[in-house]
Structure formats: C-alpha cells, structure tokens
Design a protein around this motif. Structure first.
Motif, PDB file in Angstrom:
ATOM      1  N   HIS A  11       0.873  -1.167   0.000  1.00 53.18           N
ATOM      2  CA  HIS A  11       0.000   0.000   0.000  1.00 53.18           C
ATOM      3  C   HIS A  11       0.916   1.225   0.000  1.00 53.18           C
ATOM      4  CE1 HIS A  11      -3.312  -2.676   0.883  1.00 53.18           C
ATOM      5  NE2 HIS A  11      -2.684  -3.110   1.960  1.00 53.18           N
ATOM      6  N   VAL A  12       0.773   2.105  -0.975  1.00 58.63           N
ATOM      7  CA  VAL A  12       1.743   3.177  -1.186  1.00 58.63           C
ATOM      8  C   VAL A  12       1.159   4.535  -0.816  1.00 58.63           C
ATOM      9  CG1 VAL A  12       3.145   4.399  -2.901  1.00 58.63           C
ATOM     10  CG2 VAL A  12       2.940   1.898  -2.990  1.00 58.63           C
ATOM     11  N   VAL A  13       1.933   5.305  -0.059  1.00 54.26           N
ATOM     12  CA  VAL A  13       1.645   6.717   0.196  1.00 54.26           C
ATOM     13  C   VAL A  13       2.642   7.505  -0.650  1.00 54.26           C
ATOM     14  CG1 VAL A  13       1.588   8.568   1.888  1.00 54.26           C
ATOM     15  CG2 VAL A  13       0.824   6.261   2.519  1.00 54.26           C
ATOM     16  N   ALA A  14       2.133   8.243  -1.620  1.00 51.21           N
ATOM     17  CA  ALA A  14       2.973   9.017  -2.537  1.00 51.21           C
ATOM     18  C   ALA A  14       3.101  10.441  -2.005  1.00 51.21           C
ATOM     19  CB  ALA A  14       2.372   9.011  -3.931  1.00 51.21           C
ATOM     20  N   VAL A  15       4.333  10.896  -1.830  1.00 55.53           N
ATOM     21  CA  VAL A  15       4.603  12.211  -1.243  1.00 55.53           C
ATOM     22  C   VAL A  15       5.351  13.079  -2.242  1.00 55.53           C
ATOM     23  CG1 VAL A  15       5.782  13.440   0.630  1.00 55.53           C
ATOM     24  CG2 VAL A  15       4.716  11.217   1.068  1.00 55.53           C
ATOM     25  N   ASP A  16       4.932  14.334  -2.359  1.00 56.76           N
ATOM     26  CA  ASP A  16       5.682  15.308  -3.161  1.00 56.76           C
ATOM     27  C   ASP A  16       5.216  16.704  -2.778  1.00 56.76           C
ATOM     28  OD1 ASP A  16       7.414  16.396  -5.191  1.00 56.76           O
ATOM     29  OD2 ASP A  16       7.191  14.522  -6.291  1.00 56.76           O
ATOM     30  N   VAL A  17       5.885  17.713  -3.317  1.00 58.18           N
ATOM     31  CA  VAL A  17       5.574  19.102  -2.980  1.00 58.18           C
ATOM     32  C   VAL A  17       4.217  19.501  -3.547  1.00 58.18           C
ATOM     33  CG1 VAL A  17       7.980  19.825  -2.785  1.00 58.18           C
ATOM     34  CG2 VAL A  17       6.856  19.878  -5.015  1.00 58.18           C
TER      35      VAL A  17
ATOM     36  N   GLY B 244       1.135  18.681  -7.181  1.00 59.78           N
ATOM     37  CA  GLY B 244      -0.052  18.018  -6.673  1.00 59.78           C
ATOM     38  C   GLY B 244      -0.847  17.246  -7.707  1.00 59.78           C
ATOM     39  N   GLU B 245      -1.024  17.810  -8.896  1.00 63.03           N
ATOM     40  CA  GLU B 245      -1.827  17.131  -9.917  1.00 63.03           C
ATOM     41  C   GLU B 245      -1.171  15.832 -10.366  1.00 63.03           C
ATOM     42  OE1 GLU B 245      -3.713  18.038 -14.374  1.00 63.03           O
ATOM     43  OE2 GLU B 245      -2.973  19.685 -13.111  1.00 63.03           O
ATOM     44  N   GLN B 246       0.132  15.895 -10.644  1.00 63.38           N
ATOM     45  CA  GLN B 246       0.850  14.677 -11.035  1.00 63.38           C
ATOM     46  C   GLN B 246       0.898  13.669  -9.900  1.00 63.38           C
ATOM     47  OE1 GLN B 246       4.292  17.151 -12.348  1.00 63.38           O
ATOM     48  NE2 GLN B 246       4.395  15.720 -14.066  1.00 63.38           N
TER      49      GLN B 246
ATOM     50  N   LEU C  11       0.084  12.548  -0.402  1.00 63.54           N
ATOM     51  CA  LEU C  11       0.353  13.506   0.666  1.00 63.54           C
ATOM     52  C   LEU C  11       1.212  14.619   0.101  1.00 63.54           C
ATOM     53  CD1 LEU C  11       0.338  14.456   3.615  1.00 63.54           C
ATOM     54  CD2 LEU C  11       2.296  12.934   4.025  1.00 63.54           C
ATOM     55  N   GLN C  12       0.623  15.821  -0.012  1.00 58.15           N
ATOM     56  CA  GLN C  12       1.377  16.978  -0.485  1.00 58.15           C
ATOM     57  C   GLN C  12       2.178  17.532   0.683  1.00 58.15           C
ATOM     58  OE1 GLN C  12      -0.943  19.839  -2.691  1.00 58.15           O
ATOM     59  NE2 GLN C  12      -2.199  18.237  -3.648  1.00 58.15           N
ATOM     60  N   LEU C  13       3.493  17.522   0.522  1.00 55.62           N
ATOM     61  CA  LEU C  13       4.356  17.850   1.657  1.00 55.62           C
ATOM     62  C   LEU C  13       5.734  18.267   1.172  1.00 55.62           C
ATOM     63  CD1 LEU C  13       4.987  17.689   4.772  1.00 55.62           C
ATOM     64  CD2 LEU C  13       5.653  15.307   4.355  1.00 55.62           C
TER      65      LEU C  13
END
Length: 470
Positions: A256-262, A266-268, A281-283
C-alpha cells in the motif's frame, strides 16, 4: 528522452550497417514483467563443497521444498523455512552444446587462490555461450583482517574476478556477486533473495556489483511475485520519474503506497497515487514537522508504516568557485537533512518496529564525484553514510536501512543534458546505455522487502557498471 542510437543499432537496415561498421551495439535489456521466467534457460552451478550442493538443490528443488538453516526474522539459523521452489533446470558440470541462461559460481570454500582456478576456468566455455540477457553470479565470503593471508587473498580475489568478468559480458548479460559475512549460510533469507534478484530480470541494469549479506535476519515471501504484500510504504518525490516508478513497483509487489511530493506537483502526484490505488500527501520534506505529518497520515489511512523510501532530491549544479550559498544549502536540505529529520521522527515514534525498512536514493556522484556537483555529491555521499549508521538502530526490530546509487538514468532531468554529453554518459558503462527509472525501482523494491533484513547499511549501485567509482 528515448535512446535513439540504441533503437537504430538493434533494428532493420541500420542494425546491419552498424555491424558492418563495427559500431558499438548495446543490447536491448530484458526487464522484468510479472509472470516472466526467473531464468531464460538452464542454470550451471559450479563449485565444490556443501554450499554449492545446497544452492544447486535450492535452484532445482520442487515447489514447497524445505531448506535447512535458512534463518528466520529473529535471526535464528537453524529453523527450516519453506522455500517456494524455483524448479529450474540445473547442471553441476558444463554440458557440451548447451547455452546456459545463468552460471552460478559458488566460491565460499576457497581458502587459497589456487582453489579458484578449477571452477573459474570451467565457467569460461559456458560464459562464452551464455544466452542473451544471461546472468553470472558469484557467491563468496567477505575477506577480513582476521583471516589467514591465503584465505583473505582468495576471498578478495573474487572481487576482481567478478568486476572484470562483468566487463567482458555481452548481449545484455550481467555479472554480480553475493558476499556472505562471517558464518552466514548460503541459505540465509537475504542470501537467497539476493541470488534470486541477481538471477532475475529485475536486476537488468545492475552489473559488476557485490552485495554483502550481513546476517541471517529476514523473512522469505510466501509469493515471490508479491514480496511486499500487506506492507505500507511511503515514497517521497513520487510525482514523476524515479519516484513514480518506485511507487508503481512497490504497489505491483503488493504494498500500500503513500505518494509524497511538494504541493506544486499536486496534480501529477494525485495521478500517480490513483494509478497505484494509494494515497497522496502533499508535503515539503524540508519542513520541520515532515516526519510527524507522514506518521499522522499513515496512522489515519493505513494504521502502520513499514517502508520509508527517501527519493526526493534536487540538483543545483555549479563549479564550487561559482557556488552561491543558497545553491549549496538547498541541495543539502532536500537531499540529506530532510531524511535525517524524518528518520529521527520514525525512530522515536514507536510505530516503526515491524521489520521496518528505510531505502534512500544516493548516486554514483556520491561515490566517484562529478565535476560541477560538489553540493549534490556531498549530499549523496552523506546518504551513504547515513544508511550505514542508521541500519544498526533498526536491527533490534528486524529492520535495516540501505541505499541505491543510480548512475545515468533516462529521466526528465537527464533529458535536459546537452545531446552530445548525454550520448557520452549513456555509453560510459559496461551495458553501454542509460538505465530506466524502473531499474532503480526494482532495486528499491528488493531492499524494501522482508527478505532483505540481513542486508545492513549497504549501498547497491544501479548503473550498468559505470566506469567510474567502484
């Protein structure tokens, strides 16, 4: 950007022309797809002693076979573990007119350099006739200062043997080595998993590498196709490129993956999370509370965290004499300091204790250096030091930390390199081409698996045996 030269020399009239002109003709690598055979063709196991016999039985054994002394997650070396049989056609002696899919050289019994001679020379003919995309894997023991000089010489000699042989292979074939530390048995979970990884198409762009197995810890999967079943993994920098490939590969393997990026991505990021049926998770990973926010998210959505993949990274290249302070500081902040803070939050949370895995993205620049990248190389060398020091802190929980060090990988970032420089960079490895994000992702997935618990604080290069560094 696709490698046009690679395509031209492998198809149609241009392939014929390239052959006539004697131009380099890198092979199109065979990469892993679910359901693909482990090895394309028979496997030759060479070497003497119980270890060679044990590995031959493992490779040829039927499904559901039992292997003694394979270890458990607790590190016990005597408990039998169910091995999902590999059921390969295994030969113990070279057969004439047989083209092998793999050659496994078991050299753990060598105690003098001359004891390497027979198995190594016996491999010469089979290696010459190795099938396209074949594999050569050595299995040996690490040399230590406590060894007798002759023992240390024989064991260290395997290093030079493997790295040189890997440079001689053609047709997309690779050579890698499993190095056992101390009295770790050849059937330890991480030794078995490393051997399988090197034999498989998952390691298509890993070449000339020796990976140490430090202990008998680790747990073999019930299903080799889904070794991460039920695990929860966080991947930073997951919106594009290597990070997106890691997210897809971990999900393919059952996580189960939590994808994190700035937030700007967000859209990608949402698209990737939706594709892998995970969460986004936008972070900004440089935020002081990034670790706590990751933990809050996984607790709320999944109830646990098993794997932390540190992939987020930036470049701000300049010669040191032209380096502005913000270029230096921003690279270290994203590539290294953020990982240290997040790791500290995980290690002190009490929620990262079930065979946890940390896998970080380093770089060959951090091993060999690169002109104009003093900041980037510092950060990536720091990652290598970080996992080496962090891994022992996780061992009491059955966990570990490791890194992958990519070489030239075909990404949006490398597509911006000037065309001529890009072509040169692609050819500066034994496979004479750039890797793909999938290649890095496969190595990350292997190190993130429960079976890799005996690999402690190591860095695995994914560079096609780049001709700089080790």
């Amino acid at each position: 950007m696709p490698d046009t030269y690679l395509q031209l020399v492998n198809s149609g009239p241009t392939a014929t022309l390239a052959k006539r002109l004697g131009l380099p003709r890198p092979a199109v690598l065979r990469r892993y797809t679910p359901g693909a055979p482990l090895v394309d063709g028979p496997v030759l196991v060479l070497g003497r002693g119980d270890d060679a016999d044990a590995l031959a039985r493992l490779l040829s054994g039927p499904a559901g076979g039992m292997a003694p002394g394979t270890g458990t997650g607790s590190g016990t070396a005597e408990t039998p573990v169910l091995l999902d049989g590999w059921d390969l056609e295994v030969h113990r002696h070279p057969a004439p007119d047989v083209r092998y899919g793999a050659v496994v050289l078991v050299l753990t019994a060598a105690e003098r350099p001359d004891q390497l001679t027979d198995p190594v020379l016996a491999a010469a003919g089979p290696v010459k006739g190795l099938r396209s995309g074949g594999r050569v894997v050595t299995v040996s023991r690490t040399a230590t200062a406590d060894d007798a000089p002759a023992v240390a010489a024989a064991r260290q000699g395997v290093d030079g043997l493997l790295r040189s042989l890997a440079k001689e292979l053609r047709g997309g074939s690779t050579g890698n080595g499993v190095v056992l530390t101390g009295d770790v048995p050849v059937t330890a979970p991480s030794a078995v998993a490393a051997l399988r990884f090197f034999l498989s198409r998952r390691s298509a762009f890993v070449d000339g590498q020796l990976l140490a197995v430090d202990s008998t810890a680790g747990t073999l999967p019930a299903d080799w196709e889904r070794p991460l079943d039920g695990r929860v993994a966080v991947v930073t920098g997951a919106a594009r490129g290597i990070g997106a490939a890691i997210a897809r590969t971990l999900a393919r393997d059952g996580a189960h993956v939590v994808a994190v990026d700035v937030p700007a991505a967000g859209e990608q990021l949402t698209a990737v999370a939706n594709e892998v049926r995970g969460t986004a998770l936008q972070l900004d990973v440089t935020a002081a509370d990034a670790g706590e926010r990751i933990l809050e998210h996984v607790r709320a959505r999944h109830g646990r965290l098993d794997v932390m993949v540190h992939n987020a990274g930036i470049t701000r290249d300049k010669l040191l004499v032209n380096m502005a302070p913000d270029r230096w500081s921003s690279v270290l902040a994203v590539n290294l300091e953020s990982q240290l803070r997040i790791n500290e939050a995980l290690l002190t949370s009490g929620d990262f204790t079930d065979e946890p895995r940390i896998v970080a993205t380093a770089s060959t620049s951090g091993i060999a250096g690169n002109r104009g990248q003093t900041n980037y190389a510092t950060s990536k060398a720091g990652v290598i030091g970080m996992v080496r020091a962090t891994a022992p802190l996780l061992v009491p929980f059955g966990g570990t930390a490791n890194a992958v060090a990519p070489g030239f990988i075909e990404t949006e970032m490398t597509a911006r390199i000037p065309a001529l420089t890009r072509q040169v960079a692609r050819r500066l490895n034994s496979l004479q081409q750039g890797g793909l994000p999938q290649d890095v992702a496969e190595a990350v997935a292997f190190l993130a698996s429960p079976a890799a618990g005996g690999i402690v604080g190591r860095t695995l290069r994914v560079c096609g045996q780049n001709l700089v560094g080790q």
